[in-house]
Design an enzyme around this catalytic site. Structure first.
Site, PDB file in Angstrom:
ATOM      1  N   HIS A  26      28.426  39.835  29.889  1.00 36.43           N
ATOM      2  CA  HIS A  26      27.977  41.318  29.361  1.00 36.43           C
ATOM      3  C   HIS A  26      28.317  41.643  27.975  1.00 36.43           C
ATOM      4  CE1 HIS A  26      27.872  45.697  29.609  1.00 36.43           C
ATOM      5  NE2 HIS A  26      27.194  45.574  30.504  1.00 36.43           N
ATOM      6  N   ASP A  40      25.275  43.701  38.481  1.00 35.08           N
ATOM      7  CA  ASP A  40      23.860  43.212  39.223  1.00 35.08           C
ATOM      8  C   ASP A  40      24.347  42.222  40.236  1.00 35.08           C
ATOM      9  OD1 ASP A  40      21.850  44.938  37.848  1.00 35.08           O
ATOM     10  OD2 ASP A  40      22.395  43.689  36.162  1.00 35.08           O
TER      11      ASP A  40
HETATM   12  N1  CMC Z   1      25.260  32.066  32.150  1.00 35.26           N
HETATM   13  C1  CMC Z   1      25.523  31.093  31.237  1.00 35.26           C
HETATM   14  N2  CMC Z   1      25.881  31.251  30.180  1.00 35.26           N
HETATM   15  C2  CMC Z   1      25.954  32.420  29.594  1.00 35.26           C
HETATM   16  C3  CMC Z   1      25.580  33.812  30.375  1.00 35.26           C
HETATM   17  C4  CMC Z   1      25.303  33.370  31.666  1.00 35.26           C
HETATM   18  N3  CMC Z   1      24.925  34.423  32.370  1.00 35.26           N
HETATM   19  N4  CMC Z   1      25.871  34.759  29.631  1.00 35.26           N
HETATM   20  C5  CMC Z   1      26.333  34.535  28.192  1.00 35.26           C
HETATM   21  N5  CMC Z   1      26.172  32.923  28.328  1.00 35.26           N
HETATM   22  C6  CMC Z   1      26.734  32.243  27.107  1.00 35.26           C
HETATM   23  C7  CMC Z   1      25.793  32.066  26.225  1.00 35.26           C
HETATM   24  O1  CMC Z   1      25.092  31.181  26.316  1.00 35.26           O
HETATM   25  C8  CMC Z   1      26.502  32.135  24.916  1.00 35.26           C
HETATM   26  O2  CMC Z   1      27.187  30.818  24.735  1.00 35.26           O
HETATM   27  P1  CMC Z   1      27.421  30.001  23.366  1.00 35.26           P
HETATM   28  O3  CMC Z   1      28.586  30.913  22.860  1.00 35.26           O
HETATM   29  O4  CMC Z   1      27.600  28.566  23.715  1.00 35.26           O
HETATM   30  O5  CMC Z   1      26.138  30.159  22.611  1.00 35.26           O
HETATM   31  C9  CMC Z   1      27.758  33.058  25.154  1.00 35.26           C
HETATM   32  O6  CMC Z   1      28.026  32.901  26.680  1.00 35.26           O
HETATM   33  C10 CMC Z   1      27.711  34.268  24.738  1.00 35.26           C
HETATM   34  O7  CMC Z   1      26.344  34.908  25.341  1.00 35.26           O
HETATM   35  P2  CMC Z   1      25.511  35.930  24.490  1.00 35.26           P
HETATM   36  O8  CMC Z   1      24.227  35.727  25.239  1.00 35.26           O
HETATM   37  O9  CMC Z   1      25.711  35.919  23.105  1.00 35.26           O
HETATM   38  O10 CMC Z   1      25.991  37.191  24.974  1.00 35.26           O
HETATM   39  P3  CMC Z   1      25.058  38.588  24.760  1.00 35.26           P
HETATM   40  O11 CMC Z   1      26.227  39.517  24.817  1.00 35.26           O
HETATM   41  O12 CMC Z   1      24.080  38.497  23.748  1.00 35.26           O
HETATM   42  O13 CMC Z   1      24.459  38.568  26.386  1.00 35.26           O
HETATM   43  C11 CMC Z   1      24.004  39.044  28.562  1.00 35.26           C
HETATM   44  C12 CMC Z   1      24.814  39.605  27.063  1.00 35.26           C
HETATM   45  C13 CMC Z   1      24.151  40.067  29.570  1.00 35.26           C
HETATM   46  C14 CMC Z   1      22.355  39.514  28.245  1.00 35.26           C
HETATM   47  C15 CMC Z   1      24.218  37.749  28.771  1.00 35.26           C
HETATM   48  O14 CMC Z   1      25.474  37.512  29.462  1.00 35.26           O
HETATM   49  C16 CMC Z   1      23.115  37.143  29.854  1.00 35.26           C
HETATM   50  O15 CMC Z   1      21.867  36.864  29.859  1.00 35.26           O
HETATM   51  N6  CMC Z   1      23.521  37.509  31.564  1.00 35.26           N
HETATM   52  C17 CMC Z   1      22.633  37.116  32.529  1.00 35.26           C
HETATM   53  C18 CMC Z   1      21.684  38.346  32.563  1.00 35.26           C
HETATM   54  C19 CMC Z   1      22.498  39.537  33.264  1.00 35.26           C
HETATM   55  O16 CMC Z   1      23.085  39.333  34.228  1.00 35.26           O
HETATM   56  N7  CMC Z   1      22.094  40.738  32.833  1.00 35.26           N
HETATM   57  C20 CMC Z   1      22.847  42.121  33.216  1.00 35.26           C
HETATM   58  C21 CMC Z   1      23.467  42.587  32.302  1.00 35.26           C
HETATM   59  S1  CMC Z   1      24.622  43.946  33.262  1.00 35.26           S
HETATM   60  C22 CMC Z   1      23.348  45.237  33.577  1.00 35.26           C
HETATM   61  C23 CMC Z   1      22.777  45.601  32.333  1.00 35.26           C
HETATM   62  O17 CMC Z   1      23.541  46.429  31.695  1.00 35.26           O
HETATM   63  O18 CMC Z   1      21.794  45.583  31.951  1.00 35.26           O
END
Ligand code: CMC
Length: 429
Positions: free
Chosen positions: A306, A363
């Site tokens: 998140h 989720d």
């Molecule tokens: N599985 C594997 N790796 C992950 C995941 C995941 N679910 N989420 C983040 N990472 C890794 C990402 O690859 C990055 O790694 P590195 O530092 O090596 O590059 C690190 O963790 C930080 O991730 P980020 O993408 O920079 O984080 P963000 O804040 O931009 O994204 C997120 C947040 C929710 C989009 C992401 O965690 C994600 O894609 N999760 C899966 C989708 C999901 O469950 N979404 C629902 C969110 S909760 C409901 C809502 O509010 O919509």
């Protein structure tokens, strides 16, 4: 604590005011930065940008705290209902008995759509995604009341807000019925909000759906837990559209589109698809976890991670418990729940997820509850949208009532070609 921040740039010193929230969160107010320095700030994905002051929802992602209007989500989940929480979020206080009655009556009175809207449903192919139908029909419903374009006085706002909260559920149920080739079921005024939604989804003209209190409670809880979440992608979109003084229905339709993606409201669907894939392939989850850690695989552990929570999402804890208890009551044994629990256990021990502070989010378990209720996967983001409507409306209201509100208009740093001249077509290679 200092009240000002000092910035050194090109040998000059600038003073910027600090802003402090009621929970002690601090920000450097950079509104005048460009005037002073001709520089802007750059913050890809807005991860470090406060776009507004808001009184609605407080989150402390490090401590796993979520409060609506100051009240912890755990207390609301235990003691409140979606409708009461919707009132709290929109109007800023828990309703009195009379206020709650009036709000509920307004929801009931506005549950039905204009009869002519039925023809719009007929225009969609049965393969249409219900989120496409939802956003289109929310916008279309504003055409049936030109007065919707203007908010006007407080009474008018109350009516529009109630209409939107009530009708989004009717539109959602109608779009599901349409996608299955089933006849539309009209709302029944005897039912409360969530029971009425289940009735419109699952009753038949010749046979009423049996409304089980445990099912109503579980779905109501899902709505309540999704009701607001401060400046997430869809709410920020709603505020962006509202800042141009677009009407409440247009703002909500834009919110639905922003919510649709798999990184936001589409994640609950993506979680179940992931669990099904793991189940189909006979994996115990370990192969998927390996793939999720490998950036080249293009896979992520859906329902994990998140932007704000760097600790267990408090909503996920509540949903996990509700999931266990509903499946128990309904005597459903879902192999996907076992896989989800195994995945969670492994991920929480895995250095990749631990170092990045990736925990289950709202989720991760909500899709399993919806499956148990019989809600099809493509409707999962729609359920999220129904739940999020009070939050969108409250954020719209904050902008509409703010005499100092300005149109949202971020800047950018241009990195394209420098001055280039037009080449006539016959000279281009
Ligand atoms: N599985 C594997 N790796 C992950 C995941 C995941 N679910 N989420 C983040 N990472 C890794 C990402 O690859 C990055 O790694 P590195 O530092 O090596 O590059 C690190 O963790 C930080 O991730 P980020 O993408 O920079 O984080 P963000 O804040 O931009 O994204 C997120 C947040 C929710 C989009 C992401 O965690 C994600 O894609 N999760 C899966 C989708 C999901 O469950 N979404 C629902 C969110 S909760 C409901 C809502 O509010 O919509």
């Amino acid at each position: 604590m200092s009240k000002e921040a000092k910035l050194e740039l090109d040998g000059k010193s600038f003073t910027l005011p600090m802003v402090e929230g009621t929970e002690g969160e601090r920000a450097v107010d950079i509104a005048c930065l460009r005037n002073y320095t001709s520089c802007i700030t750059l913050d890809d994905g807005y991860a470090n940008t406060g776009s507004c002051l808001s009184k609605i929802t407080f989150i402390d992602g490090e401590k796993g705290i979520l409060r609506y209007r100051g009240i912890p989500i755990e207390e609301l989940a235990e003691k409140s209902t979606f409708v009461e929480t919707a009132y709290l979020i929109i109007y800023g206080h828990l309703p009195t008995r009379a206020e709650l009655r009036q709000f509920s009556d307004l929801l009931t009175a506005n549950a039905n759509l204009h009869e002519d809207m039925k023809y719009h449903f007929e225009g969609f192919p049965s393969s249409a995604h219900p989120m496409a139908i939802l956003s289109a029909m929310i916008n279309a419903s504003s055409c049936f009341d030109p007065g919707l374009m203007k908010m006007g006085n407080a009474g008018r706002f109350d009516l529009l807000a109630a209409r939107l909260i009530s009708q989004v559920r009717t539109i959602a149920a109608f779009s599901y019925r349409k996608s299955r080739g089933l006849p539309i079921i009209y709302p029944k005024s005897a039912y409360k909000y969530t029971a009425n939604f289940l009735h419109m989804m699952f009753s038949e003209p010749y046979d009423d759906y049996e409304i089980k209190p445990e099912v109503v409670r579980a779905l109501d809880l899902i709505f309540l837990l999704h009701a607001d979440h401060e400046q997430n992608c869809s709410t920020a979109t709603v505020r962006m559209v509202a800042s141009s003084q677009a009407n409440m229905f247009a703002c909500a339709a834009a919110g639905v589109c922003a919510l649709w993606g798999p990184l936001h409201g589409g994640a609950n669907q993506a979680v179940v698809e992931m669990l099904e894939e793991i189940h189909r392939e006979g994996d115990d989850g370990s192969k998927f976890i390996t793939a999720a850690k490998d950036k080249v695989s293009g896979k992520r552990l859906m329902g994990f991670g998140h932007r704000v929570y760097k600790h267990y999402d408090p909503r996920a804890k509540i949903i996990k418990q509700a999931c266990d208890s509903l499946l128990n009551v309904l005597q459903i044994s879902d192999p996907l729940l076992d896989i989800a629990k195994k995945l969670e256990e492994s991920a929480l021990k895995d250095p990749y997820f631990v170092e990045r502070k990736l925990y289950p989010n709202v989720d991760f378990y909500s899709g399993i509850i919806m499956r148990a209720i019989g809600i099809p996967m493509e409707m999962f983001p729609v359920i999220f949208a129904i739940g999020r409507m009070p939050g969108w409306i409250a954020n719209y209201k904050e902008i509409a009532e703010d005499p100092k509100a300005r149109i949202y208009r971020p800047r950018q740093i241009y990195v394209g070609p420098t001055l280039t001249h037009f080449m006539p077509l016959h000279k281009r290679k």
